[in-house]
Write a protein that holds these residues in place. Structure first.
Motif: not given
Length: 346
Positions: A5-7, A25, A28-31, A33-35, A37
């Protein structure tokens, strides 16, 4: 990793060094975005707390003072704003907080700089009132500066005491200057304040004739001053400056005419009785305590030329061997972090 999971991914990444997070970073785009925040950046800051030294001279250098002794300890020259257009002989550092360092590579050109990510932002020029300073008898004709964090509003602020009387504050969060009050003290000599406990501190002259010096503490959240008492023996404000060691405020002889063998540490904040003398065997004209090295010795800069390790028990000192140090330098401690000086990214 696809099944995590993202968490859980965020929890793993928040425990990695800044350099590793930067590499991930690109996964992927999701990583990415995640890092980037705010919650992730704050969690990473709370968990890592990897300290390094920033050395300032004709350039800026980073030094991993906690590297294994068997490794060759070498300062790493940093890329920083205006590096290729320097017009001064010394790049000045005027404080660090949460991985952000306030630097002045040119006269009155201040930048908030993250040495770990190389991000920076220039502090806009301060709009100065046209009328003369009304306060008389202030023996400081230039400007004093400070930088730090105001936790209640999650803001970082740059403070300017202009001509020893006008106090102006730049908020990174609001991207704006404002004048808050007049400086209520006399005889301000410290050009750069010391940030601790949400306030910037400057040593000032006595409030009355023959009285002790006073430390002016400017609270960045309340934007108000309060007084901190100095040891009774500190009466000549011209010979001292403030510093920090292990989260405690210090008073240090600075460019004194006589060699010194001690400095003061306030073990409990804003408690006069907690001022404690720290004796060292090596005499000095100027001193900067940096940090406790591996929880045993005190790492110091002596006379802007030498790193020393001081034994906390008996005050004996030995050289802290580093290859390639500048001939003259100042130093400060910073933590590696992902905090961006461009506030909208936090």
């Amino acid at each position: 990793m696809a099944n995590l999971s993202d968490d859980i991914i965020a929890d793993i990444l928040s425990r990695l060094p800044v350099k590793s997070v930067g590499r991930f970073r690109c996964v992927s785009k999701s990583w990415l975005h995640l890092t980037t925040q705010p919650h992730f950046i704050q969690t990473h800051l709370n968990r890592t707390q990897t300290q390094k030294l920033i050395l300032s001279s004709q350039s800026l250098f980073s030094l991993d003072h906690l590297a294994p002794i068997d490794d060759d300890m070498l300062p790493l020259e940093l890329d920083f704003p205006l590096k290729t257009h320097l017009k001064t002989e010394w790049v000045l550092v005027s404080g660090s907080c949460n991985g952000l360092v306030c630097i002045m590579p040119q006269l009155e050109a201040f930048f908030i700089f993250n040495p770990s990510t190389r991000e920076s932002m220039r502090v806009p020029d301060c709009p100065m009132p046209s009328h003369a300073c009304p306060q008389q008898g202030v023996r400081f004709h230039g400007h004093a500066h400070g930088f730090g964090h105001a936790p209640p509003m999650s803001d970082y602020k740059f403070v300017k005491v202009a001509y020893g009387c006008m106090v102006l504050v730049f908020s990174l969060k609001n991207n704006s200057w404002k004048r808050v009050q007049d400086f209520p003290y006399k005889h301000l000599l410290d050009a750069y304040g010391t940030f601790l406990n949400g306030a910037v501190h400057w040593l000032c002259g006595p409030l009355g004739v023959g009285g002790p010096c006073v430390i002016a503490a400017f609270d960045l959240a309340e934007e108000k001053f309060s007084d901190l008492a100095t040891p009774d023996s500190v009466t000549n404000y011209r010979r001292f400056t403030t510093g920090i060691l292990g989260g405690c405020l210090c008073l240090l002889h600075y460019h004194d005419d006589h060699k010194q063998h001690l400095f003061w540490v306030m073990k409990e904040y804003n408690v006069k009785e907690s001022w404690t003398k720290i004796m060292i065997t090596n005499s000095y004209f100027s001193l900067q305590p940096l940090c406790y090295w591996k929880n045993t010795n005190i790492l110091l800069v002596r006379n802007q030329k030498q790193l020393l390790l001081c034994n906390r028990k008996d005050g004996t000192c030995k050289k802290f061997l580093v290859n390639g140090l500048p001939s003259d330098f100042n130093a400060d401690v910073y933590v590696e972090s992902l905090v961006s000086p461009n506030f909208q990214q936090n």
